[in-house]
Design a protein around this motif. Structure first.
Motif, PDB file in Angstrom:
ATOM      1  N   MET A   1       7.955 -14.508 -29.054  1.00  0.00           N
ATOM      2  CA  MET A   1       6.811 -13.783 -29.627  1.00  0.00           C
ATOM      3  C   MET A   1       7.235 -12.150 -29.627  1.00  0.00           C
ATOM      4  SD  MET A   1       3.104 -13.755 -28.698  1.00  0.00           S
ATOM      5  CE  MET A   1       1.856 -14.191 -30.036  1.00  0.00           C
ATOM      6  N   THR A   2       6.908 -11.621 -30.614  1.00  0.00           N
ATOM      7  CA  THR A   2       6.983 -10.101 -30.785  1.00  0.00           C
ATOM      8  C   THR A   2       5.865  -9.405 -30.092  1.00  0.00           C
ATOM      9  OG1 THR A   2       7.922 -10.495 -33.088  1.00  0.00           O
ATOM     10  CG2 THR A   2       7.162  -8.313 -32.742  1.00  0.00           C
ATOM     11  N   GLU A   3       6.420  -8.321 -29.325  1.00  0.00           N
ATOM     12  CA  GLU A   3       5.232  -7.542 -28.544  1.00  0.00           C
ATOM     13  C   GLU A   3       4.492  -6.673 -29.240  1.00  0.00           C
ATOM     14  OE1 GLU A   3       6.433  -6.071 -24.785  1.00  0.00           O
ATOM     15  OE2 GLU A   3       7.959  -7.729 -24.668  1.00  0.00           O
ATOM     16  N   LEU A   4       3.168  -6.448 -28.971  1.00  0.00           N
ATOM     17  CA  LEU A   4       2.504  -5.398 -29.371  1.00  0.00           C
ATOM     18  C   LEU A   4       2.751  -4.395 -29.278  1.00  0.00           C
ATOM     19  CD1 LEU A   4      -1.110  -7.139 -28.814  1.00  0.00           C
ATOM     20  CD2 LEU A   4       0.123  -7.331 -31.093  1.00  0.00           C
ATOM     21  N   SER A  21      -5.758   1.146 -37.507  1.00  0.00           N
ATOM     22  CA  SER A  21      -6.692   0.540 -36.777  1.00  0.00           C
ATOM     23  C   SER A  21      -6.199  -0.163 -35.678  1.00  0.00           C
ATOM     24  CB  SER A  21      -7.442  -0.339 -37.639  1.00  0.00           C
ATOM     25  OG  SER A  21      -7.068  -1.601 -37.764  1.00  0.00           O
ATOM     26  N   GLU A  22      -7.145  -0.820 -34.823  1.00  0.00           N
ATOM     27  CA  GLU A  22      -6.561  -1.547 -33.889  1.00  0.00           C
ATOM     28  C   GLU A  22      -5.421  -2.403 -34.021  1.00  0.00           C
ATOM     29  OE1 GLU A  22      -8.344  -4.452 -30.262  1.00  0.00           O
ATOM     30  OE2 GLU A  22      -9.440  -2.411 -30.860  1.00  0.00           O
ATOM     31  N   LYS A  23      -5.597  -3.223 -35.109  1.00  0.00           N
ATOM     32  CA  LYS A  23      -4.824  -4.623 -35.548  1.00  0.00           C
ATOM     33  C   LYS A  23      -4.115  -4.453 -36.767  1.00  0.00           C
ATOM     34  CE  LYS A  23      -7.218  -7.499 -32.617  1.00  0.00           C
ATOM     35  NZ  LYS A  23      -7.547  -9.135 -32.389  1.00  0.00           N
ATOM     36  N   SER A  24      -4.092  -3.154 -37.462  1.00  0.00           N
ATOM     37  CA  SER A  24      -3.480  -3.049 -38.976  1.00  0.00           C
ATOM     38  C   SER A  24      -3.326  -1.848 -39.119  1.00  0.00           C
ATOM     39  CB  SER A  24      -4.499  -3.780 -39.624  1.00  0.00           C
ATOM     40  OG  SER A  24      -5.663  -2.964 -40.049  1.00  0.00           O
ATOM     41  N   LEU A  25      -2.288  -1.844 -39.995  1.00  0.00           N
ATOM     42  CA  LEU A  25      -1.712  -0.414 -40.679  1.00  0.00           C
ATOM     43  C   LEU A  25      -2.193  -0.445 -42.139  1.00  0.00           C
ATOM     44  CD1 LEU A  25       1.948   0.142 -39.556  1.00  0.00           C
ATOM     45  CD2 LEU A  25      -0.037   1.458 -38.806  1.00  0.00           C
ATOM     46  N   THR A  26      -2.789   0.522 -42.797  1.00  0.00           N
ATOM     47  CA  THR A  26      -3.228   0.518 -44.136  1.00  0.00           C
ATOM     48  C   THR A  26      -2.829   1.674 -45.121  1.00  0.00           C
ATOM     49  OG1 THR A  26      -5.119  -0.720 -43.329  1.00  0.00           O
ATOM     50  CG2 THR A  26      -5.163   0.323 -45.677  1.00  0.00           C
ATOM     51  N   ARG A  27      -2.431   1.671 -45.936  1.00  0.00           N
ATOM     52  CA  ARG A  27      -2.076   2.908 -47.021  1.00  0.00           C
ATOM     53  C   ARG A  27      -2.682   2.439 -48.423  1.00  0.00           C
ATOM     54  NH1 ARG A  27       3.492   5.799 -48.430  1.00  0.00           N
ATOM     55  NH2 ARG A  27       2.552   7.326 -49.831  1.00  0.00           N
ATOM     56  N   SER A  72       0.362 -13.505 -36.051  1.00  0.00           N
ATOM     57  CA  SER A  72       1.080 -14.113 -34.994  1.00  0.00           C
ATOM     58  C   SER A  72       0.882 -13.561 -33.612  1.00  0.00           C
ATOM     59  CB  SER A  72       2.169 -14.580 -35.223  1.00  0.00           C
ATOM     60  OG  SER A  72       3.282 -13.525 -35.324  1.00  0.00           O
ATOM     61  N   ALA A  73       1.011 -12.255 -33.466  1.00  0.00           N
ATOM     62  CA  ALA A  73       1.023 -11.410 -32.298  1.00  0.00           C
ATOM     63  C   ALA A  73      -0.523 -11.057 -32.043  1.00  0.00           C
ATOM     64  CB  ALA A  73       1.940 -10.390 -32.339  1.00  0.00           C
ATOM     65  N   GLY A  74      -1.141 -11.001 -33.146  1.00  0.00           N
ATOM     66  CA  GLY A  74      -2.665 -10.439 -32.886  1.00  0.00           C
ATOM     67  C   GLY A  74      -2.545  -9.010 -33.048  1.00  0.00           C
TER      68      GLY A  74
END
Length: 94
Positions: A1-4, A21-27, A72-74
């Protein structure tokens, strides 16, 4: 699993055109025309397939919004940072 990634690692990535944001990148980016926007989407699609990591893409005429997260990593992983940089390079080449 890929690490956060930690908050510090995300900051160190210096993705200045991206909102974090805590769980995503947006552009969001505005291109010169609808065909130009679709051309960028096609290039991003190729890069995403190559990386086996796919962004959410919202297309509104010539405005594109990309959102990255490793579901998958959250949250955010190095895969997101790498693809964000690739998207930045593709946008800059237009």
């Amino acid at each position: 699993m890929t690490e956060l990634l930690t908050e510090r690692e995300i900051e160190d990535a210096r993705l200045t055109d991206w909102t974090v944001s805590e769980k995503s990148l947006t552009r969001t980016v505005e291109l010169t025309s609808f065909p130009a926007a679709i051309a960028v989407v096609n290039h991003v699609a190729d890069a995403a397939e190559e990386a086996d990591h796919h962004p959410d893409i919202d297309i509104r005429w010539r405005t594109l919004t990309f959102t990255l997260s490793t579901h998958s990593a959250g949250g955010l992983t190095q895969k997101d940072v790498d693809l964000a940089r690739r998207i930045d390079a593709l946008i800059a080449s237009r």
